[in-house]
Motif scaffolding. Structure first.
Motif, mmCIF file in Angstrom:
data_model
loop_
_atom_site.group_PDB
_atom_site.id
_atom_site.type_symbol
_atom_site.label_atom_id
_atom_site.label_comp_id
_atom_site.label_asym_id
_atom_site.label_seq_id
_atom_site.Cartn_x
_atom_site.Cartn_y
_atom_site.Cartn_z
ATOM 1 N N ILE A 137 0.956 -1.215 -0.030
ATOM 2 C CA ILE A 137 0.076 0.083 -0.152
ATOM 3 C C ILE A 137 0.973 1.031 -0.016
ATOM 4 N N ASP A 138 1.928 1.115 0.839
ATOM 5 C CA ASP A 138 2.863 2.291 0.683
ATOM 6 C C ASP A 138 3.344 2.786 -0.499
ATOM 7 N N ASN A 190 -0.590 3.362 -9.572
ATOM 8 C CA ASN A 190 -1.372 3.435 -8.294
ATOM 9 C C ASN A 190 -2.214 2.551 -7.937
ATOM 10 N N THR A 191 -2.384 1.300 -8.617
ATOM 11 C CA THR A 191 -3.363 0.440 -8.625
ATOM 12 C C THR A 191 -2.806 -1.279 -8.742
ATOM 13 N N ALA A 241 -4.701 3.340 -4.729
ATOM 14 C CA ALA A 241 -4.283 4.196 -3.521
ATOM 15 C C ALA A 241 -3.750 5.608 -4.144
ATOM 16 N N ASP A 242 -4.480 6.485 -3.499
ATOM 17 C CA ASP A 242 -4.049 8.007 -3.834
ATOM 18 C C ASP A 242 -3.362 8.724 -2.849
ATOM 19 N N GLY A 243 -2.206 9.093 -2.735
ATOM 20 C CA GLY A 243 -1.052 9.193 -2.046
ATOM 21 C C GLY A 243 -1.575 10.599 -1.613
ATOM 22 N N ARG A 302 -6.177 -0.858 3.615
ATOM 23 C CA ARG A 302 -5.087 -1.630 4.416
ATOM 24 C C ARG A 302 -5.880 -2.560 5.079
ATOM 25 N N GLN A 303 -6.778 -2.347 5.934
ATOM 26 C CA GLN A 303 -7.491 -3.395 6.704
ATOM 27 C C GLN A 303 -8.241 -4.545 5.903
ATOM 28 N N ALA A 304 -8.773 -3.910 4.618
ATOM 29 C CA ALA A 304 -9.471 -4.938 3.590
ATOM 30 C C ALA A 304 -8.485 -5.713 3.069
#
Length: 165
Positions: free
Chosen positions: A52-53, A63-64, A88-90, A140-142
């Motif tokens: 994810i980071d 980003n995917t 994820a969009d930083g 992150r949890q998912a």
């Protein structure tokens, strides 16, 4: 038991690991062009955080990630019968999830960006429905839940069935 104890799980040589009392199964992820031939295999919650980071720090063209459990049977054509897509969009610290198996589902977020929701995997743009972005901590949890369940759509996220996708 140590942080990284591996146990054979009796599935044709597949290995699973115990992390903090939770079974972590094998999955593969592709999110860079070079992963087409050699996917990465996140195996721990820390590996998921690193993935994810990397997505958060990535250029918008990468980003995917697409994730598949290595514990589920392949379809007769030799391809996975499911897919978890993670964006994820930083800049905004949000992300998007899409899960496909016996149907298509997209994460349901509370906020509407007020415009196009799009993420990109290996240079290929993918559009998502409005209100599909969720906080990055929930992403992150998912993904960690998917890693521990290996075959189920994460229950920690609200899902929507996209009208057109």
């Amino acid at each position: 038991m140590g942080t990284h104890d591996k146990l054979a799980d009796g599935k044709g040589g597949w290995e699973s690991a115990i992390f903090g009392g939770e079974m972590m199964r094998r999955m593969e992820a592709c999110y860079r062009i070079e992963h087409g031939e050699c996917p990465v295999e996140p195996r721990s919650p820390e590996d998921v955080d690193n993935l994810i980071d990397e997505l958060l720090a990535s250029d918008r063209s990468e980003n995917t990630a697409v994730l598949h459990s290595l514990e589920r049977a392949l379809m007769p054509a030799g391809v996975p019968d499911h897919e978890l897509m993670v964006g994820a969009d930083g800049d905004r610290q949000v992300g998007v999830l899409a899960f496909m198996d016996d149907g298509n589902f997209v994460s349901l977020g509370a906020d509407d960006r007020g415009g196009e929701v799009s993420y990109s995997i290996m240079g290929n743009m993918t559009e998502f429905p409005e209100r599909s972005e969720i906080p990055i901590m929930l992403v992150r949890q998912a993904v960690k839940e998917f890693l521990s369940s290996s075959e189920k759509r994460p229950a920690c996220v609200e899902w929507q069935v996209p009208e057109i996708w």
